[in-house]
Design a protein around this motif. Structure first.
Motif, PDB file in Angstrom:
ATOM      1  N   TYR A 152       1.030  -1.222   0.057  1.00 45.57           N
ATOM      2  CA  TYR A 152       0.124  -0.068   0.018  1.00 45.57           C
ATOM      3  C   TYR A 152       1.034   1.369  -0.073  1.00 45.57           C
ATOM      4  N   ARG A 153       2.229   1.283   0.568  1.00 47.58           N
ATOM      5  CA  ARG A 153       3.004   2.322   0.627  1.00 47.58           C
ATOM      6  C   ARG A 153       3.569   2.632  -0.734  1.00 47.58           C
ATOM      7  N   ALA A 154       3.814   1.659  -1.402  1.00 50.73           N
ATOM      8  CA  ALA A 154       4.096   1.539  -3.171  1.00 50.73           C
ATOM      9  C   ALA A 154       2.833   2.288  -3.882  1.00 50.73           C
ATOM     10  N   LEU A 155       1.767   1.919  -3.701  1.00 48.92           N
ATOM     11  CA  LEU A 155       0.596   2.568  -4.112  1.00 48.92           C
ATOM     12  C   LEU A 155       0.519   4.138  -3.759  1.00 48.92           C
ATOM     13  N   ARG A 156       0.721   4.323  -2.385  1.00 49.85           N
ATOM     14  CA  ARG A 156       0.561   5.710  -2.057  1.00 49.85           C
ATOM     15  C   ARG A 156       1.759   6.617  -2.773  1.00 49.85           C
ATOM     16  N   HIS A 157       2.866   5.850  -3.005  1.00 51.99           N
ATOM     17  CA  HIS A 157       4.085   6.468  -3.796  1.00 51.99           C
ATOM     18  C   HIS A 157       3.497   7.016  -5.206  1.00 51.99           C
ATOM     19  N   MET A 158       2.943   6.143  -5.995  1.00 48.79           N
ATOM     20  CA  MET A 158       2.339   6.510  -7.072  1.00 48.79           C
ATOM     21  C   MET A 158       1.260   7.549  -7.139  1.00 48.79           C
ATOM     22  N   VAL A 159       0.338   7.751  -5.996  1.00 50.12           N
ATOM     23  CA  VAL A 159      -0.518   8.713  -5.881  1.00 50.12           C
ATOM     24  C   VAL A 159       0.206   9.937  -5.478  1.00 50.12           C
ATOM     25  N   GLU A 160       1.162  10.070  -4.608  1.00 51.25           N
ATOM     26  CA  GLU A 160       1.758  11.085  -4.404  1.00 51.25           C
ATOM     27  C   GLU A 160       2.780  11.669  -5.786  1.00 51.25           C
ATOM     28  N   GLN A 161       3.082  10.994  -6.354  1.00 48.96           N
ATOM     29  CA  GLN A 161       3.713  11.181  -7.854  1.00 48.96           C
ATOM     30  C   GLN A 161       2.842  12.022  -8.573  1.00 48.96           C
ATOM     31  N   ARG A 162       1.746  11.364  -8.756  1.00 48.80           N
ATOM     32  CA  ARG A 162       0.567  12.065  -9.676  1.00 48.80           C
ATOM     33  C   ARG A 162       0.316  13.211  -9.168  1.00 48.80           C
ATOM     34  N   HIS A 163       0.112  13.230  -7.749  1.00 52.17           N
ATOM     35  CA  HIS A 163      -0.254  14.605  -7.124  1.00 52.17           C
ATOM     36  C   HIS A 163       0.781  15.779  -7.296  1.00 52.17           C
ATOM     37  N   LYS A 164       2.016  15.412  -7.483  1.00 53.61           N
ATOM     38  CA  LYS A 164       3.248  16.228  -7.447  1.00 53.61           C
ATOM     39  C   LYS A 164       3.058  16.768  -9.136  1.00 53.61           C
ATOM     40  N   ALA A 165       2.597  15.798  -9.996  1.00 49.77           N
ATOM     41  CA  ALA A 165       2.944  16.082 -11.330  1.00 49.77           C
ATOM     42  C   ALA A 165       1.559  16.704 -12.000  1.00 49.77           C
ATOM     43  N   ALA A 166       0.627  16.333 -11.554  1.00 48.37           N
ATOM     44  CA  ALA A 166      -0.717  16.660 -12.042  1.00 48.37           C
ATOM     45  C   ALA A 166      -1.690  17.413 -11.338  1.00 48.37           C
ATOM     46  N   GLY A 167      -1.384  17.556  -9.890  1.00 51.20           N
ATOM     47  CA  GLY A 167      -2.194  18.122  -8.901  1.00 51.20           C
ATOM     48  C   GLY A 167      -3.360  17.582  -8.598  1.00 51.20           C
ATOM     49  N   VAL A 168      -3.497  15.981  -8.744  1.00 53.76           N
ATOM     50  CA  VAL A 168      -4.496  15.255  -8.510  1.00 53.76           C
ATOM     51  C   VAL A 168      -4.642  15.393  -6.925  1.00 53.76           C
ATOM     52  N   GLN A 169      -5.817  15.818  -6.685  1.00 53.98           N
ATOM     53  CA  GLN A 169      -6.384  16.051  -5.085  1.00 53.98           C
ATOM     54  C   GLN A 169      -7.390  14.986  -4.434  1.00 53.98           C
ATOM     55  N   VAL A 170      -8.143  14.388  -5.568  1.00 58.39           N
ATOM     56  CA  VAL A 170      -9.277  13.341  -5.130  1.00 58.39           C
ATOM     57  C   VAL A 170      -8.882  12.145  -5.849  1.00 58.39           C
ATOM     58  N   ILE A 171      -9.041  11.015  -5.092  1.00 60.19           N
ATOM     59  CA  ILE A 171      -8.901   9.543  -5.503  1.00 60.19           C
ATOM     60  C   ILE A 171     -10.202   8.831  -5.289  1.00 60.19           C
ATOM     61  N   ALA A 172     -10.599   8.135  -6.435  1.00 56.71           N
ATOM     62  CA  ALA A 172     -11.698   7.028  -6.173  1.00 56.71           C
ATOM     63  C   ALA A 172     -11.274   5.725  -6.530  1.00 56.71           C
ATOM     64  N   VAL A 173     -11.911   5.014  -5.547  1.00 59.61           N
ATOM     65  CA  VAL A 173     -11.498   3.419  -5.570  1.00 59.61           C
ATOM     66  C   VAL A 173     -12.990   2.788  -5.937  1.00 59.61           C
ATOM     67  N   THR A 174     -13.114   2.067  -6.948  1.00 63.26           N
ATOM     68  CA  THR A 174     -14.273   1.728  -7.450  1.00 63.26           C
ATOM     69  C   THR A 174     -13.970   0.418  -8.031  1.00 63.26           C
ATOM     70  N   SER A 175     -15.000  -0.352  -8.365  1.00 60.68           N
ATOM     71  CA  SER A 175     -15.056  -1.653  -9.120  1.00 60.68           C
ATOM     72  C   SER A 175     -16.435  -2.064  -9.576  1.00 60.68           C
TER      73      SER A 175
END
Length: 177
Positions: A71-94
């Motif tokens: 999950y920390r690896a997933l967090r790292h990907m989210v943080e990178q997306r936040h820095k690169a594209a300013g992503v503020q909201v994440i939805a988890v769905t299926s």
């Protein structure tokens, strides 16, 4: 997360288990970090619950475990997306019930909340089968939540956000079904 969803499905009497993938090499588990002492009324309960939190929420309960590292690896990907594209909201769905959406969302939120400077708000938008409150040990289901705030404009955000000490995590439950 997929393995956890399959275990959850099996324990709830859902669909029959699919063949398991071949076992993979795992790095040795590190001892869990010490947790703060439980508050009054909390502690270890039935069903693998510690501090009112379901045992499979590894990023909150055993942050040094191998599973929490994923999950920390997933967090790292989210943080990178936040820095690169300013992503503020994440939805988890299926598309299907039992795929591990709630488990993944809580564990990702827990991994994000490990940084003291982060502000993490986890919203249970599953209005048919809300589970966040139960899994995080937040007490009764009669508390106001997302549905209540949508139906009654007089209910503000401050009234529906619940803090989940000792974790750096805020939660909005689904509210009335």
């Amino acid at each position: 997360a997929l393995e956890q969803a399959q275990r959850d499905r099996q324990s709830s009497g859902g669909t029959p288990p699919s063949p398991s993938p071949p076992p993979r090499a795992r790095e040795p588990e590190r001892p869990p970090l010490p947790l703060p002492l439980p508050q009054e009324g909390e502690g270890r309960g039935e069903g693998g619950v510690r501090q009112g939190v379901a045992a499979h929420l590894v990023s909150l309960l055993t942050p040094a475990a191998f599973e929490a590292e994923q999950y920390r690896a997933l967090r790292h990907m989210v943080e990178q997306r936040h820095k690169a594209a300013g992503v503020q909201v994440i939805a988890v769905t299926s598309a299907a019930v039992g795929d591990g959406k709630t488990t993944t969302a809580i564990n990702l939120a827990g991994a994000l909340a490990q940084a003291a400077e982060n502000r993490v708000l986890l919203v249970d938008a599953d209005l048919r089968r809300p589970a966040l409150g139960h899994l995080l040990g937040l007490g009764g289901s009669g508390d106001p939540g997302l549905v209540n705030a949508i139906v009654d404009p007089a209910i503000g955000l401050a009234e529906i956000v619940q803090q989940r000490p000792p974790f750096n995590l805020s939660v909005i439950r689904a509210g009335q079904t």
